[in-house]
Design a protein around this motif. Structure first.
Motif, PDB file in Angstrom:
ATOM      1  N   GLU A 622       0.833  -1.207   0.000  1.00 25.65           N
ATOM      2  CA  GLU A 622       0.000   0.000   0.000  1.00 25.65           C
ATOM      3  C   GLU A 622       0.868   1.257   0.000  1.00 25.65           C
ATOM      4  OE1 GLU A 622      -3.187   0.371  -0.207  1.00 25.65           O
ATOM      5  OE2 GLU A 622      -4.240  -1.341   0.654  1.00 25.65           O
ATOM      6  N   ALA A 641      -3.322  -3.781  -6.706  1.00 22.38           N
ATOM      7  CA  ALA A 641      -4.305  -4.857  -6.639  1.00 22.38           C
ATOM      8  C   ALA A 641      -3.653  -6.213  -6.864  1.00 22.38           C
ATOM      9  CB  ALA A 641      -5.405  -4.617  -7.671  1.00 22.38           C
ATOM     10  N   ALA A 645      -3.341  -9.011  -3.955  1.00 27.32           N
ATOM     11  CA  ALA A 645      -3.981 -10.306  -4.225  1.00 27.32           C
ATOM     12  C   ALA A 645      -3.026 -11.456  -3.930  1.00 27.32           C
ATOM     13  CB  ALA A 645      -4.441 -10.372  -5.678  1.00 27.32           C
ATOM     14  N   GLU A 648      -3.092 -12.013  -0.316  1.00 25.49           N
ATOM     15  CA  GLU A 648      -4.338 -12.703   0.056  1.00 25.49           C
ATOM     16  C   GLU A 648      -4.260 -14.196  -0.275  1.00 25.49           C
ATOM     17  OE1 GLU A 648      -6.117 -10.956   1.765  1.00 25.49           O
ATOM     18  OE2 GLU A 648      -6.351  -8.919   1.023  1.00 25.49           O
ATOM     19  N   ARG A 653      -7.013 -16.341   1.494  1.00 21.24           N
ATOM     20  CA  ARG A 653      -8.198 -15.465   1.461  1.00 21.24           C
ATOM     21  C   ARG A 653      -8.603 -15.284  -0.001  1.00 21.24           C
ATOM     22  NH1 ARG A 653      -4.709 -13.526   5.395  1.00 21.24           N
ATOM     23  NH2 ARG A 653      -3.720 -12.090   3.933  1.00 21.24           N
ATOM     24  N   HIS A 654      -9.193 -16.332  -0.560  1.00 20.16           N
ATOM     25  CA  HIS A 654      -9.410 -16.388  -2.001  1.00 20.16           C
ATOM     26  C   HIS A 654     -10.453 -15.394  -2.483  1.00 20.16           C
ATOM     27  CE1 HIS A 654      -7.774 -20.468  -0.973  1.00 20.16           C
ATOM     28  NE2 HIS A 654      -6.947 -20.081  -1.923  1.00 20.16           N
ATOM     29  N   ALA A 655     -11.469 -15.154  -1.699  1.00 22.30           N
ATOM     30  CA  ALA A 655     -12.514 -14.217  -2.133  1.00 22.30           C
ATOM     31  C   ALA A 655     -11.946 -12.812  -2.287  1.00 22.30           C
ATOM     32  CB  ALA A 655     -13.672 -14.220  -1.131  1.00 22.30           C
ATOM     33  N   ARG A 656     -11.129 -12.393  -1.339  1.00 27.21           N
ATOM     34  CA  ARG A 656     -10.538 -11.054  -1.430  1.00 27.21           C
ATOM     35  C   ARG A 656      -9.533 -10.979  -2.567  1.00 27.21           C
ATOM     36  NH1 ARG A 656      -8.962  -9.620   4.716  1.00 27.21           N
ATOM     37  NH2 ARG A 656      -8.163  -7.719   3.712  1.00 27.21           N
ATOM     38  N   ALA A 657      -8.801 -12.070  -2.780  1.00 28.92           N
ATOM     39  CA  ALA A 657      -7.859 -12.086  -3.898  1.00 28.92           C
ATOM     40  C   ALA A 657      -8.586 -11.963  -5.225  1.00 28.92           C
ATOM     41  CB  ALA A 657      -7.029 -13.366  -3.868  1.00 28.92           C
ATOM     42  N   GLU A 659     -11.538 -10.725  -5.813  1.00 33.26           N
ATOM     43  CA  GLU A 659     -12.137  -9.396  -5.948  1.00 33.26           C
ATOM     44  C   GLU A 659     -11.108  -8.392  -6.461  1.00 33.26           C
ATOM     45  OE1 GLU A 659     -14.346  -6.029  -3.147  1.00 33.26           O
ATOM     46  OE2 GLU A 659     -13.773  -7.969  -2.303  1.00 33.26           O
ATOM     47  N   ARG A 660      -9.889  -8.469  -5.956  1.00 34.22           N
ATOM     48  CA  ARG A 660      -8.843  -7.542  -6.405  1.00 34.22           C
ATOM     49  C   ARG A 660      -8.439  -7.823  -7.849  1.00 34.22           C
ATOM     50  NH1 ARG A 660      -6.883  -4.643  -2.172  1.00 34.22           N
ATOM     51  NH2 ARG A 660      -7.055  -5.503  -0.042  1.00 34.22           N
TER      52      ARG A 660
END
Length: 875
Positions: A622, A641, A645, A648, A653-657, A659-660
């Motif tokens: 970041e 992103a 990812a 993640e 944390r696959h859902a957050r990955a 999404e990115r």
């Protein structure tokens, strides 16, 4: 600051130390003391100073440095307490026992630091009275284990035998330019360069020269404080001495032979400089005559009447041996346009350009243009000034010069050169589509088919990077009929268009063809760099290394330096050399920021974010991708992103990955995102989104077959295993086999991890241990913390212990990134100055890194370093 930070850290850990910071006036000694005080959180700070007014008063400098301990004098032995009280009394005597006073000072420092460390900062120590100086130096040498840090700031007259010395060098030109821009950013280019030359890297001079000589709105001259003091001292000298100083200031090099010839021509001699030497304004030595400070030189020159300055310049032009310096002096002696002088400056510029001194060439072309009477010729010389300014990385100045030159010239070569300058600036600070269109228009003025094709190919690269199919299509038509060079460029454009359409041919001719051309020994650097970019796009790591490594070796501060270093850092990252990549990418970012290359700075930041992601540091991802200038925000958004990812994914944390990554793989730069497609496949499969995974898999299949790279084919087999669980065993085995012939250790470790996880879930625990241990050890070596933790958890779940097998650890893993970089080069036999030139450091900084690295490596000399058998610079 690295040295001073260590001193502060030592005090925090209960270890005392002292250092003398030496340097000329204005070099930054007081600024370093201020910064040290600012960083001394948790420590008690006392500041003292030497004073001219008190230099004759014995022990006058002690009291501020004992402020927090004077109430403990009564705890000292009687003899020491009595000696100290006598020393601090208003009528202190020279006959006081200096040894007892010094011992008392040391005891009080130790007592004052008992509850928390003590920092003592002494500025202008050369002005301390002799008694205080001896007592303080005595105590500083004997601090030992007391948590006391002592920093003296002084010139060379301060005697402190036995104390370490940190000598401050003048700033390198690039850093000096940054200081000047920060304090006088609106200077015209010629004045900017003149002040850089006058200041010669002295920070105070860089700050005060514009203050001293830039006119106020009414036309009155300002005077900086230091400049005014020097001016007053010069004006007290005899007129003949001031005349001689003006001559010496104009001569600039300090060469005694040139100075003597000029002085004789003016009816003067070296004897005239004696009063200035006695006033500590100049130093006269057999090999050089030098001013003690750049501001003295500036004041001596500006103090002379204009007529005297012009006369001195004319005399110097007649006595110097060097043609370039003769032209400089003629220019300074010329009040208006003069083609004969302009032509001489033009010749000097072309000579400097042939020798590779592009900065000097640009300045000479610009000065020649200023003296050129004819508008078209003036435009021609301004174009050359813009071209060479850009080539040496002076982007903003090139932009100004190009703007001035454009309305003055209609010569086709000049129009093409100006288009090149504007295109590079657009690509770095504006839009890639604008850069491509400017190059396309400029190519019409290039003349030969080969040169026109080359410029169109550069335009095609800009268009491809920006995803502009319409411009690429137009370029493809324009390449018809331009001979073999046009055909080669057209093949590259065809491949680029295929990638943009998402349907690359199985074995394209254009991209590999350009890579082959770039690898030829006689390939120009521009072609080699474009070939390297092409190799990056298709993931040809070995080709990229072969193309970029020679450019790193000869990469002086030029327009290409940020891109070369960024590509080299990418290779190092791909090969798993994370500390080396960190150092290279940090240097790439610094070079890009200094050159005003916003796009390259964004790419360097993005690659640093990816490196941070490998290490599992989401905060760094970041942090490094914030604050993008211009329209570089979307570029960094993609990098951020993609990098986050990866973090993640490491943590499952696959859902957050997903999404990115969704926006990345479907966005306008989707043709440049092939490397993250396997991450998208992995995240989508783990969430049961098979259709999204299949689409990314199809695109990565085309990419892997297009490039034919072993690492990509191995990762493709890994993706196939995720999508086809029924036959996953065979696909994983194929991936492992392909990885043996590939690089990218992170990808191989990820394959081993997924394979081991699949085997464990298939109740094949014993079989899972081998790939899981391989993954864990690889992640551990790479410093991929989250991935290593995940592999360790899987390995423990198989019943395997985590006792470490000896992997033959790299001794450089104990070093910081910059220390490792320096040590690798030192192991090849390179001198400190060689290393400094290659890494854009000072040779003293190189020495400091070696000083820190040797104990960590268990060596005491370069010879022992070479016996460690370190590999050469590891990409």
């Amino acid at each position: 600051m690295a040295v001073l930070r260590d001193l502060l850290d030592g005090a925090r850990r209960g270890r005392g130390g002292a250092v003398v910071v030496r340097g000329e006036p204005g070099i930054g000694k007081s600024a370093l003391l201020d910064e040290t005080a600012r960083r001394a959180a948790g420590l008690r700070v006392n500041r003292g100073w030497g004073s001219v007014a008190e230099a004759a008063l014995p022990f006058a400098g002690l009291q501020p440095l004992l402020r927090d301990a004077l109430d403990r004098v009564g705890e000292l032995p009687a003899s020491e307490a009595a000696a100290l009280r006598d020393a601090l009394a208003p009528a202190a005597a020279h006959g006081a026992d200096h040894r007892l006073v010094a011992t008392a000072v040391l005891a009080l420092w130790t007592a004052a630091s008992a509850d928390r460390g003590l920092v003592l900062l002494i500025d202008d120590a050369h002005w301390l009275d002799g008694e205080s100086a001896r007592a303080l130096a005595f105590a500083a040498r004997r601090i030992g284990r007391a948590p006391v840090a002592v920093v003296f700031a002084a010139d060379d007259t301060f005697a402190a035998p036995g104390l370490p010395v940190l000598r401050l060098a003048r700033l390198a030109r690039a850093d000096a330019a940054r200081v000047l821009r920060e304090h006088a950013g609106d200077l015209p280019g010629d004045r900017h360069d003149h002040y850089l030359e006058l200041a010669d890297g002295n920070p105070l001079a860089l700050i005060e020269l514009p203050e001293a000589f830039e006119p106020d709105p009414p036309g009155r001259l300002k005077r900086g404080q230091a400049h005014r003091a020097y001016l007053e001292r010069i004006r007290r000298l005899p007129d003949a001495t001031r005349h001689a100083l003006a001559c010496l200031a104009a001569e600039g090099t300090g060469d005694p032979g040139t100075a003597l010839r000029a002085l004789r021509t003016l009816g003067l001699s070296l004897d005239e400089l004696a009063p200035a030497e006695q006033a500590s304004l100049v130093e006269v030595a057999p090999g050089a005559i030098t001013f003690r400070h750049p501001l003295i030189r500036a004041a001596a020159y500006k103090d002379a009447p204009i007529g005297r300055r012009l006369a001195v310049r004319r005399v110097l032009a007649g006595v110097v041996d060097d043609a370039a310096r003769r032209s400089w002096h003629l220019c300074a002696a010329t009040a208006g346009p003069d083609e004969s002088v302009a032509a001489e400056l033009d010749r000097a510029a072309r000579d400097a350009e042939r020798k590779g001194d592009l900065a000097a060439a640009s300045i000479a072309y610009e000065r020649a243009a200023r003296l050129t009477p004819a508008a078209r010729q003036r435009g021609h010389r301004l174009t050359a000034a813009a071209r060479t300014a850009l080539a040496c990385g002076r982007t903003e100045r090139a932009k100004e010069l190009a703007g001035t030159a454009a309305p003055l010239t209609d010569l086709p070569p000049d129009l093409a050169d100006l288009a090149e300058v504007r295109a590079v600036i657009e690509a770095e600070q504006g839009s890639l589509s604008a850069a491509a269109r400017v190059r396309v228009a400029g190519a019409a003025h290039r003349g030969s088919g080969e040169r026109t094709a080359g410029m169109l190919l550069d335009a095609a690269y800009d268009a491809f990077s920006g995803g502009h199919r319409d411009i690429l299509t137009d370029i493809a038509h324009r390449l018809d009929g331009l001979g073999p060079a046009g055909a080669s460029a057209a093949a590259w454009v065809a491949d680029a268009l295929a990638l943009l359409r998402g349907d690359p041919a199985p074995r394209p001719a254009g991209f590999p063809g350009l890579i082959a051309v770039g690898r030829a020994s006689d390939a120009p650097d521009g072609v080699r760099l474009l070939a390297a970019q092409t190799a990056l796009h298709i993931g040809a790591d070995e080709a990229l290394y072969g193309l970029i490594r020679p450019l790193v070796d000869r990469c002086a501060p030029t327009v290409h330096r940020p891109r070369v270093l960024r590509l080299y850092g990418k290779v190092q990252l791909s090969r798993g050399a994370l500390p080396d990549a960190q150092a290279t990418l940090a240097e790439a970012l610094r070079a890009a920021d200094e050159a005003g290359q916003h796009r390259q700075a964004a790419y360097a930041r993005g690659t640093l974010a990816l490196l941070a992601a490998v290490r599992g540091d989401a905060d760094a991802c970041e942090r490094v991708t914030r604050d993008a200038p211009g329209d570089m925000g979307p570029i960094l958004d993609n990098w951020r992103a993609s990098s986050l990812a990866l973090v993640e994914l490491a943590g499952r944390r696959h859902a957050r990955a997903l999404e990115r990554l969704d926006d990345v793989v479907t966005g306008p730069a989707r043709h440049l995102t092939a490397a993250v497609l396997p991450d998208h496949v992995e995240a989508a499969v783990c969430l049961g989104r098979t259709s999204a995974a299949q689409e990314s898999f199809a695109r990565f299949t085309a990419y892997a077959r297009h490039g034919g790279q072993p690492w990509a084919l191995a990762v493709l087999a890994r993706c196939r295993a995720l999508l086809d669980p029924e036959h996953a065993h065979g696909h994983f085995a194929e991936a492992v086999r392909l990885h043996r012939a590939a690089g990218r250790p992170l990808e191989r470790a990820r394959t081993d991890l997924l394979y081991g996880e699949w085997l464990r879930r298939a109740s094949k625990r014993a079989e899972a241990r081998c790939p899981l241990r391989s993954a864990w050890e690889a992640f551990d070596r790479l410093g991929a913390r989250l991935w290593a933790e995940r592999a360790a958890a899987e390995l423990r779940a198989t019943g395997e212990s985590l006792d470490r097998r000896d992997p033959g650890p790299d001794p450089l893993a104990r070093l910081t990134a910059q220390e490792a970089h320096v040590v690798r080069l030192a192991a090849t036999g390179a001198t400190n100055r060689d290393i400094a030139a290659q890494l854009s450091l000072s040779h003293r900084t190189v020495g400091y890194h070696l000083y820190k690295a040797f104990p960590k490596l268990g060596v005491t000399s370069r010879m022992e370093l070479q016996r460690l058998g370190l590999p050469p610079d590891r990409p």
